[in-house]
Scaffold this motif. Structure first.
Motif, PDB file in Angstrom:
ATOM      1  N   UNK A  24       0.820  -1.209   0.000  1.00 17.60           N
ATOM      2  CA  UNK A  24       0.000   0.000   0.000  1.00 17.60           C
ATOM      3  C   UNK A  24       0.853   1.256   0.000  1.00 17.60           C
ATOM      4  N   UNK A  25       0.277   2.345  -0.467  1.00 19.45           N
ATOM      5  CA  UNK A  25       0.948   3.639  -0.481  1.00 19.45           C
ATOM      6  C   UNK A  25       0.266   4.651   0.429  1.00 19.45           C
ATOM      7  N   UNK A  26      -0.908   4.330   0.916  1.00 16.88           N
ATOM      8  CA  UNK A  26      -1.646   5.231   1.795  1.00 16.88           C
ATOM      9  C   UNK A  26      -1.101   5.102   3.212  1.00 16.88           C
ATOM     10  N   UNK A  27      -0.737   6.230   3.825  1.00 13.06           N
ATOM     11  CA  UNK A  27      -0.110   6.202   5.143  1.00 13.06           C
ATOM     12  C   UNK A  27      -1.059   5.680   6.221  1.00 13.06           C
ATOM     13  N   UNK A  73       2.182   1.169  24.232  1.00 10.69           N
ATOM     14  CA  UNK A  73       3.186   1.646  23.277  1.00 10.69           C
ATOM     15  C   UNK A  73       2.564   1.801  21.892  1.00 10.69           C
ATOM     16  N   UNK A  74       1.695   0.878  21.498  1.00 13.84           N
ATOM     17  CA  UNK A  74       1.034   0.972  20.195  1.00 13.84           C
ATOM     18  C   UNK A  74       0.115   2.190  20.140  1.00 13.84           C
ATOM     19  N   UNK A  75      -0.559   2.496  21.241  1.00 14.60           N
ATOM     20  CA  UNK A  75      -1.414   3.685  21.269  1.00 14.60           C
ATOM     21  C   UNK A  75      -0.581   4.955  21.143  1.00 14.60           C
ATOM     22  N   UNK A  76       0.565   4.997  21.807  1.00 13.47           N
ATOM     23  CA  UNK A  76       1.448   6.153  21.678  1.00 13.47           C
ATOM     24  C   UNK A  76       1.988   6.264  20.252  1.00 13.47           C
ATOM     25  N   UNK A  77       2.289   5.133  19.642  1.00 12.00           N
ATOM     26  CA  UNK A  77       2.762   5.140  18.257  1.00 12.00           C
ATOM     27  C   UNK A  77       1.690   5.660  17.317  1.00 12.00           C
ATOM     28  N   UNK A  78       0.446   5.307  17.555  1.00 13.95           N
ATOM     29  CA  UNK A  78      -0.649   5.777  16.714  1.00 13.95           C
ATOM     30  C   UNK A  78      -0.821   7.285  16.858  1.00 13.95           C
ATOM     31  N   UNK A  79      -0.717   7.785  18.069  1.00 13.34           N
ATOM     32  CA  UNK A  79      -0.862   9.226  18.278  1.00 13.34           C
ATOM     33  C   UNK A  79       0.218   9.991  17.523  1.00 13.34           C
ATOM     34  N   UNK A  80       1.452   9.561  17.645  1.00 14.12           N
ATOM     35  CA  UNK A  80       2.552  10.243  16.954  1.00 14.12           C
ATOM     36  C   UNK A  80       2.434  10.055  15.442  1.00 14.12           C
ATOM     37  N   UNK A  81       2.104   8.854  15.014  1.00 12.34           N
ATOM     38  CA  UNK A  81       1.967   8.588  13.581  1.00 12.34           C
ATOM     39  C   UNK A  81       0.847   9.399  12.949  1.00 12.34           C
ATOM     40  N   UNK A  82      -0.295   9.499  13.621  1.00  6.09           N
ATOM     41  CA  UNK A  82      -1.385  10.288  13.067  1.00  6.09           C
ATOM     42  C   UNK A  82      -1.049  11.777  13.049  1.00  6.09           C
ATOM     43  N   UNK A  83      -0.272  12.246  14.024  1.00  6.25           N
ATOM     44  CA  UNK A  83       0.169  13.640  13.992  1.00  6.25           C
ATOM     45  C   UNK A  83       1.075  13.887  12.786  1.00  6.25           C
ATOM     46  N   UNK A  84       1.944  12.943  12.488  1.00  5.83           N
ATOM     47  CA  UNK A  84       2.804  13.070  11.308  1.00  5.83           C
ATOM     48  C   UNK A  84       1.966  13.041  10.030  1.00  5.83           C
ATOM     49  N   UNK A  87       0.219  16.410   9.592  1.00  4.38           N
ATOM     50  CA  UNK A  87       1.155  17.431   9.117  1.00  4.38           C
ATOM     51  C   UNK A  87       1.521  17.191   7.649  1.00  4.38           C
ATOM     52  N   UNK A  88       1.656  15.937   7.265  1.00  9.04           N
ATOM     53  CA  UNK A  88       1.936  15.622   5.871  1.00  9.04           C
ATOM     54  C   UNK A  88       0.764  16.042   4.990  1.00  9.04           C
ATOM     55  N   UNK A  89      -0.455  15.807   5.451  1.00  9.52           N
ATOM     56  CA  UNK A  89      -1.631  16.189   4.664  1.00  9.52           C
ATOM     57  C   UNK A  89      -1.745  17.702   4.548  1.00  9.52           C
ATOM     58  N   UNK A  90      -1.410  18.417   5.606  1.00 13.01           N
ATOM     59  CA  UNK A  90      -1.455  19.884   5.543  1.00 13.01           C
ATOM     60  C   UNK A  90      -0.457  20.439   4.543  1.00 13.01           C
ATOM     61  N   UNK A  91       0.691  19.797   4.413  1.00  8.30           N
ATOM     62  CA  UNK A  91       1.713  20.297   3.491  1.00  8.30           C
ATOM     63  C   UNK A  91       1.495  19.854   2.048  1.00  8.30           C
ATOM     64  N   UNK A  92       1.045  18.622   1.842  1.00  8.48           N
ATOM     65  CA  UNK A  92       0.967  18.084   0.478  1.00  8.48           C
ATOM     66  C   UNK A  92      -0.460  17.843   0.004  1.00  8.48           C
ATOM     67  N   UNK A  93      -1.457  17.922   0.881  1.00  7.08           N
ATOM     68  CA  UNK A  93      -2.861  17.632   0.575  1.00  7.08           C
ATOM     69  C   UNK A  93      -3.038  16.214   0.033  1.00  7.08           C
ATOM     70  N   UNK A  98       4.564   8.177  -1.377  1.00  8.41           N
ATOM     71  CA  UNK A  98       5.516   8.584  -2.414  1.00  8.41           C
ATOM     72  C   UNK A  98       5.770  10.084  -2.415  1.00  8.41           C
ATOM     73  N   UNK A  99       4.875  10.857  -1.843  1.00  9.56           N
ATOM     74  CA  UNK A  99       5.035  12.309  -1.832  1.00  9.56           C
ATOM     75  C   UNK A  99       5.844  12.812  -0.637  1.00  9.56           C
ATOM     76  N   UNK A 100       6.400  11.905   0.148  1.00  7.41           N
ATOM     77  CA  UNK A 100       7.166  12.331   1.328  1.00  7.41           C
ATOM     78  C   UNK A 100       8.449  13.065   0.977  1.00  7.41           C
ATOM     79  N   UNK A 101       8.949  12.906  -0.228  1.00  8.81           N
ATOM     80  CA  UNK A 101      10.173  13.614  -0.610  1.00  8.81           C
ATOM     81  C   UNK A 101       9.928  15.127  -0.666  1.00  8.81           C
ATOM     82  N   UNK A 102       8.702  15.560  -0.767  1.00  5.07           N
ATOM     83  CA  UNK A 102       8.377  16.994  -0.748  1.00  5.07           C
ATOM     84  C   UNK A 102       8.586  17.614   0.620  1.00  5.07           C
ATOM     85  N   UNK A 103       8.569  16.808   1.666  1.00  2.00           N
ATOM     86  CA  UNK A 103       8.707  17.345   3.021  1.00  2.00           C
ATOM     87  C   UNK A 103      10.154  17.681   3.360  1.00  2.00           C
ATOM     88  N   UNK A 104      11.082  17.378   2.476  1.00  2.00           N
ATOM     89  CA  UNK A 104      12.495  17.674   2.745  1.00  2.00           C
ATOM     90  C   UNK A 104      12.788  19.167   2.697  1.00  2.00           C
TER      91      UNK A 104
END
Length: 105
Positions: A24-27, A73-84, A87-93, A98-104
């Motif tokens: 899959x490619x969907x985060x 630990x999995x719940x904490x990982x989900x919180x941090x992952x969803x925050x990322x 933020x990725x959606x706010x920057x790239x919509x 595959x669009x993560x290279x834009x965040x550089x």
């Protein structure tokens, strides 16, 4: 119920999770597959703790307490992952990995 059923179910869930992460490619889908893999490991830990408790070798609650720590630990990982992801959606919509290279920039 025999332990083999739990082992086969856990292996099937873990393999489905691995295939989801690799294909899959969907985060959001990737995070769901990672959670599926963690739940497969939790199922296996609880099954083995039940098996060893019935044999009288260990306390039944020891592995189940370990499962609760994994869930925290999995719940904490989900919180941090969803925050990322947010933020990725706010920057790239998009939530395409595959669009993560834009965040550089």
């Amino acid at each position: 119920m025999p332990i083999q059923y739990y082992i086969f179910l856990s292996i099937a869930l873990f393999c489905i999770g691995i295939m989801g992460v690799l294909m899959r490619r969907n985060a959001i889908i990737i995070f769901m597959c990672i959670e599926l893999m963690l739940n497969a490991v939790n199922l296996l830990l609880v099954a083995f703790s039940k098996m060893w408790a019935e044999a009288g070798k260990v306390d039944a609650a020891s592995a189940q307490i370990f499962v609760f720590f994994i869930m925290v630990v999995a719940a904490a990982e989900v919180v941090i992952g969803l925050a990322v992801i947010v933020m990725m959606y706010r920057n790239t919509h998009s939530v395409d990995i595959n669009l993560l290279s834009r965040l550089k920039n």
